[in-house]
Motif scaffolding. Structure first.
Motif, PDB file in Angstrom:
ATOM      1  N   ASN A   7       0.852  -1.179   0.000  1.00 42.53           N
ATOM      2  CA  ASN A   7       0.000   0.000   0.000  1.00 42.53           C
ATOM      3  C   ASN A   7       0.893   1.235   0.000  1.00 42.53           C
ATOM      4  N   ARG A   8       0.688   2.081  -0.984  1.00 45.64           N
ATOM      5  CA  ARG A   8       1.512   3.269  -1.143  1.00 45.64           C
ATOM      6  C   ARG A   8       0.628   4.508  -1.243  1.00 45.64           C
ATOM      7  N   THR A   9       1.301   5.652  -1.331  1.00 44.79           N
ATOM      8  CA  THR A   9       0.637   6.891  -1.703  1.00 44.79           C
ATOM      9  C   THR A   9       1.327   7.416  -2.961  1.00 44.79           C
ATOM     10  N   ASP A  12       4.821   8.339  -2.228  1.00 45.44           N
ATOM     11  CA  ASP A  12       5.796   7.246  -2.225  1.00 45.44           C
ATOM     12  C   ASP A  12       6.303   6.943  -3.632  1.00 45.44           C
ATOM     13  N   SER A  56      -9.276   9.377   2.222  1.00 42.20           N
ATOM     14  CA  SER A  56      -8.414   9.673   1.085  1.00 42.20           C
ATOM     15  C   SER A  56      -8.910   8.914  -0.133  1.00 42.20           C
ATOM     16  N   PHE A  58      -8.742   6.565  -3.414  1.00 40.85           N
ATOM     17  CA  PHE A  58      -7.960   5.383  -3.781  1.00 40.85           C
ATOM     18  C   PHE A  58      -7.876   5.327  -5.303  1.00 40.85           C
ATOM     19  N   LYS A 192      -3.274  16.926  -0.823  1.00 42.00           N
ATOM     20  CA  LYS A 192      -4.307  15.897  -0.972  1.00 42.00           C
ATOM     21  C   LYS A 192      -3.963  14.954  -2.118  1.00 42.00           C
ATOM     22  N   ASN A 195      -1.231  12.432  -1.331  1.00 38.68           N
ATOM     23  CA  ASN A 195      -1.620  11.465  -0.294  1.00 38.68           C
ATOM     24  C   ASN A 195      -2.700  10.498  -0.760  1.00 38.68           C
ATOM     25  N   ILE A 196      -2.993  10.530  -2.058  1.00 34.54           N
ATOM     26  CA  ILE A 196      -3.906   9.539  -2.623  1.00 34.54           C
ATOM     27  C   ILE A 196      -3.307   8.147  -2.439  1.00 34.54           C
ATOM     28  N   ASN A 197      -4.149   7.199  -2.080  1.00 36.04           N
ATOM     29  CA  ASN A 197      -3.702   5.819  -1.859  1.00 36.04           C
ATOM     30  C   ASN A 197      -3.636   5.038  -3.168  1.00 36.04           C
TER      31      ASN A 197
END
Length: 217
Positions: A7-9, A12, A56, A58, A192, A195-197
């Motif tokens: 799981n990243r953003t 990342d 957030s 996805f 924002k 920081n989206i997944n």
């Protein structure tokens, strides 16, 4: 070598010293205004959500093939990945970040110019061992279009982009949507966005990575 699923953003993915390569055999960029609008609406919604709520957007799954042992003329300071699935999303996010950079440049304060330079160095380009910067996303079909947009986003003296640029419409869509945002609002929007997944799947085994692609699609 087994695959890794994490799981990243967006942070990342794009804040990594990496180059993401779109293979020649993949279809071109095909997202349209409906796709752009849905993503922009989702990000904008998060701006209205109370900061105490851990909500957030996805973005889905990105499948990457580790190419660090196969890329010719690779740079030791850069990690190389081939985008097997997720090209449309990664390209669109890249263009949004570029549009944000341009808006920071246009605000034209010391703070906004510094932020625009950080956006470029952190999310849009990667520093190579020769101290030259290269595009974070490499796409043989679109490299010249990416470069033209980044030149425009870096220089307030450049007043427009060639309308024949293959990414002109998507860039102008987000550029216009961001119009009127002040520095604080633009900064919050960027926060924002990054920081989206996203789920990142990486493998160095070609057969395995395409099996994963088939399952997901």
């Amino acid at each position: 070598m087994g695959f890794e699923s994490e799981n990243r953003t967006i942070l990342d993915i794009y804040n990594k010293a990496a180059c993401y390569i779109v293979p020649r055999y993949q279809r071109g960029y095909v997202w349209n205004e409906q796709n752009w609008s849905e993503l922009f609406t989702d990000i904008s919604f998060t701006l209205k959500v109370d900061d105490k709520m851990s909500w957030s957007h996805f973005l889905g799954t990105v499948v990457l093939s580790d190419r660090n042992n196969t890329v010719e003329n690779k740079d030791s300071a850069v990690s190389y990945y081939e985008i097997i699935d997720g090209q449309q999303r990664m390209t669109t996010v890249y263009i949004i970040i570029a549009a944000i950079k341009r808006r920071f440049v246009e605000i034209d304060t010391e703070e906004s110019i510094n932020r625009s330079e950080y956006v470029d160095s952190a999310y849009l380009t990667t520093l190579q061992s020769n101290n030259m910067r290269t595009l974070k996303i490499k796409n043989e079909e679109l490299d010249s279009d990416f470069k033209e947009i980044l030149d425009y986003c870096s220089n307030n003296d450049i007043k427009n982009i060639n309308k024949y640029n293959k990414l002109y419409k998507v860039f102008m869509y987000y550029y216009n949507e961001l119009e009127g945002m002040d520095y604080d609002t633009l900064s919050k929007f960027l926060d924002k966005l990054i920081n989206i997944n996203i789920v990142e799947i990486v493998s160095g085994e070609e057969e395995e990575i395409y099996n994963i692609f088939e399952v997901l699609n």
